[in-house]
Design a protein around this motif. Structure first.
Motif, PDB file in Angstrom:
ATOM      1  N   ALA A 172       0.811  -1.219   0.000  1.00 22.96           N
ATOM      2  CA  ALA A 172       0.000   0.000   0.000  1.00 22.96           C
ATOM      3  C   ALA A 172       0.845   1.270   0.000  1.00 22.96           C
ATOM      4  O   ALA A 172       0.361   2.350  -0.352  1.00 22.96           O
ATOM      5  CB  ALA A 172      -0.929   0.004   1.213  1.00 22.96           C
ATOM      6  N   PHE A 173       2.106   1.161   0.392  1.00 23.15           N
ATOM      7  CA  PHE A 173       2.941   2.349   0.583  1.00 23.15           C
ATOM      8  C   PHE A 173       3.780   2.651  -0.652  1.00 23.15           C
ATOM      9  O   PHE A 173       4.361   1.755  -1.265  1.00 23.15           O
ATOM     10  CB  PHE A 173       3.871   2.147   1.788  1.00 23.15           C
ATOM     11  N   THR A 174       3.878   3.933  -0.972  1.00 23.10           N
ATOM     12  CA  THR A 174       4.760   4.359  -2.053  1.00 23.10           C
ATOM     13  C   THR A 174       5.283   5.750  -1.747  1.00 23.10           C
ATOM     14  O   THR A 174       4.817   6.414  -0.800  1.00 23.10           O
ATOM     15  CB  THR A 174       4.035   4.329  -3.411  1.00 23.10           C
ATOM     16  N   GLU A 175       6.245   6.198  -2.526  1.00 21.91           N
ATOM     17  CA  GLU A 175       6.875   7.493  -2.265  1.00 21.91           C
ATOM     18  C   GLU A 175       5.918   8.641  -2.609  1.00 21.91           C
ATOM     19  O   GLU A 175       5.019   8.503  -3.435  1.00 21.91           O
ATOM     20  CB  GLU A 175       8.172   7.602  -3.077  1.00 21.91           C
ATOM     21  N   ILE A 176       6.135   9.756  -1.939  1.00 23.39           N
ATOM     22  CA  ILE A 176       5.306  10.948  -2.141  1.00 23.39           C
ATOM     23  C   ILE A 176       5.257  11.319  -3.625  1.00 23.39           C
ATOM     24  O   ILE A 176       6.277  11.307  -4.324  1.00 23.39           O
ATOM     25  CB  ILE A 176       5.861  12.142  -1.336  1.00 23.39           C
ATOM     26  N   GLY A 177       4.056  11.617  -4.091  1.00 24.31           N
ATOM     27  CA  GLY A 177       3.884  12.064  -5.468  1.00 24.31           C
ATOM     28  C   GLY A 177       3.775  10.966  -6.495  1.00 24.31           C
ATOM     29  O   GLY A 177       3.560  11.240  -7.679  1.00 24.31           O
ATOM     30  N   THR A 178       3.913   9.694  -6.066  1.00 21.51           N
ATOM     31  CA  THR A 178       3.815   8.585  -7.006  1.00 21.51           C
ATOM     32  C   THR A 178       2.551   7.765  -6.791  1.00 21.51           C
ATOM     33  O   THR A 178       2.338   6.780  -7.494  1.00 21.51           O
ATOM     34  CB  THR A 178       5.041   7.655  -6.896  1.00 21.51           C
ATOM     35  N   GLY A 179       1.741   8.173  -5.836  1.00 25.53           N
ATOM     36  CA  GLY A 179       0.526   7.442  -5.523  1.00 25.53           C
ATOM     37  C   GLY A 179      -0.722   8.235  -5.845  1.00 25.53           C
ATOM     38  O   GLY A 179      -0.711   9.134  -6.700  1.00 25.53           O
ATOM     39  N   ILE A 180      -1.790   7.922  -5.123  1.00 24.49           N
ATOM     40  CA  ILE A 180      -3.093   8.505  -5.449  1.00 24.49           C
ATOM     41  C   ILE A 180      -3.585   9.516  -4.430  1.00 24.49           C
ATOM     42  O   ILE A 180      -4.671  10.067  -4.580  1.00 24.49           O
ATOM     43  CB  ILE A 180      -4.155   7.389  -5.601  1.00 24.49           C
ATOM     44  N   MET A 181      -2.813   9.806  -3.387  1.00 31.88           N
ATOM     45  CA  MET A 181      -3.289  10.738  -2.375  1.00 31.88           C
ATOM     46  C   MET A 181      -3.256  12.178  -2.902  1.00 31.88           C
ATOM     47  O   MET A 181      -2.351  12.558  -3.656  1.00 31.88           O
ATOM     48  CB  MET A 181      -2.463  10.620  -1.094  1.00 31.88           C
ATOM     49  N   PRO A 182      -4.229  13.006  -2.487  1.00 33.47           N
ATOM     50  CA  PRO A 182      -4.287  14.414  -2.926  1.00 33.47           C
ATOM     51  C   PRO A 182      -3.345  15.275  -2.090  1.00 33.47           C
ATOM     52  O   PRO A 182      -3.774  16.101  -1.273  1.00 33.47           O
ATOM     53  CB  PRO A 182      -5.757  14.775  -2.697  1.00 33.47           C
ATOM     54  N   VAL A 183      -2.053  15.109  -2.310  1.00 35.34           N
ATOM     55  CA  VAL A 183      -1.060  15.743  -1.435  1.00 35.34           C
ATOM     56  C   VAL A 183      -1.175  17.266  -1.457  1.00 35.34           C
ATOM     57  O   VAL A 183      -1.115  17.916  -0.408  1.00 35.34           O
ATOM     58  CB  VAL A 183       0.360  15.287  -1.822  1.00 35.34           C
ATOM     59  N   GLN A 184      -1.351  17.854  -2.624  1.00 35.50           N
ATOM     60  CA  GLN A 184      -1.458  19.318  -2.679  1.00 35.50           C
ATOM     61  C   GLN A 184      -2.682  19.811  -1.912  1.00 35.50           C
ATOM     62  O   GLN A 184      -2.605  20.818  -1.183  1.00 35.50           O
ATOM     63  CB  GLN A 184      -1.516  19.802  -4.124  1.00 35.50           C
ATOM     64  N   ALA A 185      -3.799  19.126  -2.053  1.00 36.18           N
ATOM     65  CA  ALA A 185      -5.006  19.527  -1.336  1.00 36.18           C
ATOM     66  C   ALA A 185      -4.813  19.385   0.176  1.00 36.18           C
ATOM     67  O   ALA A 185      -5.335  20.192   0.962  1.00 36.18           O
ATOM     68  CB  ALA A 185      -6.200  18.690  -1.800  1.00 36.18           C
ATOM     69  N   ILE A 186      -4.068  18.387   0.593  1.00 36.08           N
ATOM     70  CA  ILE A 186      -3.775  18.200   2.015  1.00 36.08           C
ATOM     71  C   ILE A 186      -2.901  19.337   2.533  1.00 36.08           C
ATOM     72  O   ILE A 186      -3.156  19.900   3.608  1.00 36.08           O
ATOM     73  CB  ILE A 186      -3.105  16.830   2.236  1.00 36.08           C
ATOM     74  N   ILE A 187      -1.867  19.701   1.772  1.00 43.15           N
ATOM     75  CA  ILE A 187      -1.014  20.823   2.153  1.00 43.15           C
ATOM     76  C   ILE A 187      -1.839  22.099   2.271  1.00 43.15           C
ATOM     77  O   ILE A 187      -1.725  22.855   3.249  1.00 43.15           O
ATOM     78  CB  ILE A 187       0.126  21.004   1.133  1.00 43.15           C
TER      79      ILE A 187
END
Length: 313
Positions: A252-267
């Motif tokens: 389930a784990f991958t490096e930041i920016g290579t997966g499906i999480m909305p990282v910018q929206a979280i920031i």
């Protein structure tokens, strides 16, 4: 704006081999804000790798990095006064309880009393005390999540949150909305990313209120009596079936920016709604050739996002 940090759990195998060199190398990759991770606190009141406070302080000063917080597990079995003294030497003022185990509503209320007690003791010594969630804190008692009960039954001066957005999403919740919900009680943010080709499901709990509700005889989470804690913060796997479970879980784990999480929206949500000053990488597992390669890839990705502040700014 948020600064990027790194919890040393992300490089725990390297820390076990050479803790001082690992800190220096992580700082060289751009991680100047470091969160310690001691998952052996019943035996070691320091960083969990047998390094005395003055030696560790010198290593941080040499590398140009600093300690911004420290995970301490199992906190209920640790010598709190020794933990605080160690972190005072390092200049750290934030202590994090990284996980807990919950069985009944009454047990949860007793733990909230304990959280208040620890938080008061921390505050008296100039520390902030935080609770870090996994997915199981979104299980419910009487229709309300464990995390909501914790927030409502602890004093804001004594306990706030380090919200792990990955585990929040794994619990079937929108991390952006949860950041907005808990608002200023969120003092730190943990960030991972979820692999698009994960063998494990995103949602670990279910879809209905009945599935979320804790049942009599159930327990959620782990504490100082768990196998993990008794083995010094290490998961033990043996046999083909256990290895298969491990592989599925870790996929389930991958490096930041290579997966499906909305990282910018979280920031953006963390900047808008919370009191957090740091977004901290926690890389539980990697498929890359090394833990250093993994955190370097995530650092490259972090530099592409907006809403972040770097040490030169």
């Amino acid at each position: 704006m948020l600064k990027v940090g790194l919890i040393l759990y992300s490089v725990r195998d390297e820390m076990a081999k050479a803790p001082l060199a690992t800190i220096e190398r992580a700082a060289g990759l751009g991680y100047k804000n470091i969160e310690l991770c001691n998952h052996n606190a019943s035996q070691d009141s320091g960083c969990g790798f047998g390094v005395d406070a003055s030696t560790l302080k010198s290593a941080f000063e040499k590398s140009g990095a600093r300690v911004i917080s420290a995970h301490v597990f199992p906190l209920e079995k640790a010598d709190l006064s020794a933990v605080l003294a160690y972190n005072q030497t390092l200049g750290n003022q934030t202590i994090v309880n990284p996980m807990g185990r919950f069985t009944t509503y009454d047990d949860l209320m007793r733990q909230c009393e304990f959280f208040n007690k620890v938080g008061k003791a921390c505050r008296q010594e100039g520390f902030t005390y935080l609770y870090h969630n996994h997915d199981h804190e979104f299980r419910t008692f009487q229709g309300k999540s464990i995390l909501e009960h914790i927030v409502e039954n602890t004093e804001p001066d004594f306990l706030s949150l380090e919200l792990d957005t990955f585990w929040t999403m794994r619990a079937g919740k929108n991390p952006v909305e949860v950041l907005k919900q808990f608002g200023k009680r969120v003092k730190l943010v943990h960030q991972k990313d979820f692999a698009w080709d994960s063998l494990a499901p995103i949602n670990t709990i279910g879809l209905t209120a009945e599935e979320y509700e804790m049942k009599p005889g159930e327990s959620a989470g782990i504490d100082g009596d768990s196998e993990y804690a008794l083995n010094g913060g290490r998961h033990l796997f043996s046999g083909a079936e256990k290895e298969r479970e491990r592989r599925i879980r870790n996929s389930a784990f991958t490096e930041i920016g290579t997966g499906i999480m909305p990282v910018q929206a979280i920031i953006d949500a963390a900047n808008q709604y919370t009191s957090a000053n740091y977004i901290i990488l926690e890389q539980d597992y990697t498929r890359m050739e090394s833990q250093f390669a993994s955190i370097e890839k995530s650092m490259t990705a972090f530099r592409r996002f907006g809403g972040l502040m770097w040490e030169s700014q």
